[in-house]
Design a protein around this motif. Structure first.
Motif, mmCIF file in Angstrom:
data_model
loop_
_atom_site.group_PDB
_atom_site.id
_atom_site.type_symbol
_atom_site.label_atom_id
_atom_site.label_comp_id
_atom_site.label_asym_id
_atom_site.label_seq_id
_atom_site.Cartn_x
_atom_site.Cartn_y
_atom_site.Cartn_z
ATOM 1 N N GLY A 195 -77.950 10.851 -10.539
ATOM 2 C CA GLY A 195 -78.177 11.817 -9.473
ATOM 3 C C GLY A 195 -77.037 11.796 -8.488
ATOM 4 N N ILE A 196 -77.128 10.963 -7.467
ATOM 5 C CA ILE A 196 -76.098 10.913 -6.423
ATOM 6 C C ILE A 196 -74.903 10.079 -6.877
ATOM 7 N N THR A 197 -75.150 8.974 -7.543
ATOM 8 C CA THR A 197 -74.078 8.071 -7.953
ATOM 9 C C THR A 197 -74.079 7.912 -9.469
ATOM 10 N N SER A 198 -73.139 7.150 -9.942
ATOM 11 C CA SER A 198 -73.098 6.821 -11.370
ATOM 12 C C SER A 198 -72.849 5.322 -11.516
ATOM 13 N N THR A 199 -73.174 4.805 -12.679
ATOM 14 C CA THR A 199 -73.030 3.372 -12.919
ATOM 15 C C THR A 199 -71.608 3.052 -13.342
ATOM 16 N N ALA A 200 -71.347 1.781 -13.507
ATOM 17 C CA ALA A 200 -70.074 1.336 -14.057
ATOM 18 C C ALA A 200 -70.011 1.753 -15.526
ATOM 19 N N PRO A 201 -68.825 1.884 -16.076
ATOM 20 C CA PRO A 201 -68.739 2.268 -17.493
ATOM 21 C C PRO A 201 -69.228 1.145 -18.411
ATOM 22 N N PHE A 202 -70.197 1.491 -19.249
ATOM 23 C CA PHE A 202 -70.757 0.563 -20.233
ATOM 24 C C PHE A 202 -70.521 1.125 -21.622
ATOM 25 N N PRO A 203 -70.420 0.250 -22.634
ATOM 26 C CA PRO A 203 -70.333 0.739 -24.007
ATOM 27 C C PRO A 203 -71.600 1.507 -24.392
ATOM 28 N N THR A 204 -71.434 2.525 -25.218
ATOM 29 C CA THR A 204 -72.559 3.360 -25.620
ATOM 30 C C THR A 204 -73.617 2.542 -26.346
ATOM 31 N N GLY A 205 -73.195 1.615 -27.178
ATOM 32 C CA GLY A 205 -74.143 0.763 -27.896
ATOM 33 C C GLY A 205 -74.959 -0.110 -26.967
ATOM 34 N N PHE A 206 -74.366 -0.540 -25.857
ATOM 35 C CA PHE A 206 -75.098 -1.344 -24.888
ATOM 36 C C PHE A 206 -76.152 -0.501 -24.180
ATOM 37 N N ILE A 207 -75.830 0.740 -23.862
ATOM 38 C CA ILE A 207 -76.786 1.622 -23.195
ATOM 39 C C ILE A 207 -77.975 1.899 -24.103
ATOM 40 N N VAL A 208 -77.713 2.217 -25.349
ATOM 41 C CA VAL A 208 -78.792 2.485 -26.304
ATOM 42 C C VAL A 208 -79.598 1.211 -26.572
ATOM 43 N N GLY A 209 -78.915 0.102 -26.756
ATOM 44 C CA GLY A 209 -79.596 -1.162 -27.026
ATOM 45 C C GLY A 209 -80.447 -1.627 -25.863
ATOM 46 N N SER A 210 -79.959 -1.438 -24.642
ATOM 47 C CA SER A 210 -80.745 -1.866 -23.491
ATOM 48 C C SER A 210 -81.992 -1.004 -23.325
ATOM 49 N N SER A 211 -81.905 0.270 -23.671
ATOM 50 C CA SER A 211 -83.111 1.106 -23.606
ATOM 51 C C SER A 211 -84.125 0.684 -24.664
ATOM 52 N N ILE A 212 -83.671 0.270 -25.828
ATOM 53 C CA ILE A 212 -84.577 -0.213 -26.869
ATOM 54 C C ILE A 212 -85.237 -1.524 -26.439
ATOM 55 N N VAL A 213 -84.459 -2.430 -25.858
ATOM 56 C CA VAL A 213 -84.998 -3.711 -25.413
ATOM 57 C C VAL A 213 -86.001 -3.507 -24.280
ATOM 58 N N LEU A 214 -85.697 -2.637 -23.325
ATOM 59 C CA LEU A 214 -86.641 -2.366 -22.233
ATOM 60 C C LEU A 214 -87.904 -1.688 -22.752
ATOM 61 N N GLY A 215 -87.770 -0.846 -23.769
ATOM 62 C CA GLY A 215 -88.940 -0.241 -24.396
ATOM 63 C C GLY A 215 -89.800 -1.275 -25.091
ATOM 64 N N PHE A 216 -89.163 -2.243 -25.739
ATOM 65 C CA PHE A 216 -89.905 -3.331 -26.377
ATOM 66 C C PHE A 216 -90.674 -4.139 -25.340
ATOM 67 N N LEU A 217 -90.021 -4.459 -24.228
ATOM 68 C CA LEU A 217 -90.666 -5.252 -23.188
ATOM 69 C C LEU A 217 -91.822 -4.492 -22.544
ATOM 70 N N SER A 218 -91.608 -3.226 -22.221
ATOM 71 C CA SER A 218 -92.686 -2.469 -21.574
ATOM 72 C C SER A 218 -93.839 -2.213 -22.533
ATOM 73 N N GLY A 219 -93.553 -1.969 -23.804
ATOM 74 C CA GLY A 219 -94.618 -1.765 -24.779
ATOM 75 C C GLY A 219 -95.433 -3.018 -25.028
ATOM 76 N N SER A 220 -94.761 -4.154 -25.107
ATOM 77 C CA SER A 220 -95.498 -5.394 -25.361
ATOM 78 C C SER A 220 -96.325 -5.809 -24.150
#
Length: 82
Positions: A38-63
């Motif tokens: 929205g107002i700001t943006s994050t530091a540049p991260f590798p695309t695989g890290f962004i996708v992987g972190s969303s999968i890991v957070l989904g695993f944690l929230s689902g469990s």
């Protein structure tokens, strides 16, 4: 109650291990993207890290959701085990 604590501990441990492996695996990736927040943006991260972190957070929230929705008492019918 003890079963819930064991499952939650195991879920958090597995998630921590997945984050560790994800951080090690994304060290040498060249393609880096910013996430627009929205107002700001994050530091540049590798695309695989962004996708992987969303999968890991989904695993944690689902469990944790599944653990919190478990019935308080698990009743086992002995006749159904035969």
């Amino acid at each position: 109650m003890l079963l819930r604590i064991r499952l939650l501990t195991m879920s958090i441990s597995i998630t921590g291990l997945l984050v560790f492996v994800l951080c090690i695996g994304s060290q040498n990736l060249r393609d880096r993207k910013n996430i627009e927040l929205g107002i700001t943006s994050t530091a540049p991260f590798p695309t695989g890290f962004i996708v992987g972190s969303s999968i890991v957070l989904g695993f944690l929230s689902g469990s944790t959701t599944a653990i919190s929705l478990m019935p308080k008492e698990v009743k086992i019918n002995k006749n159904s085990l035969d």
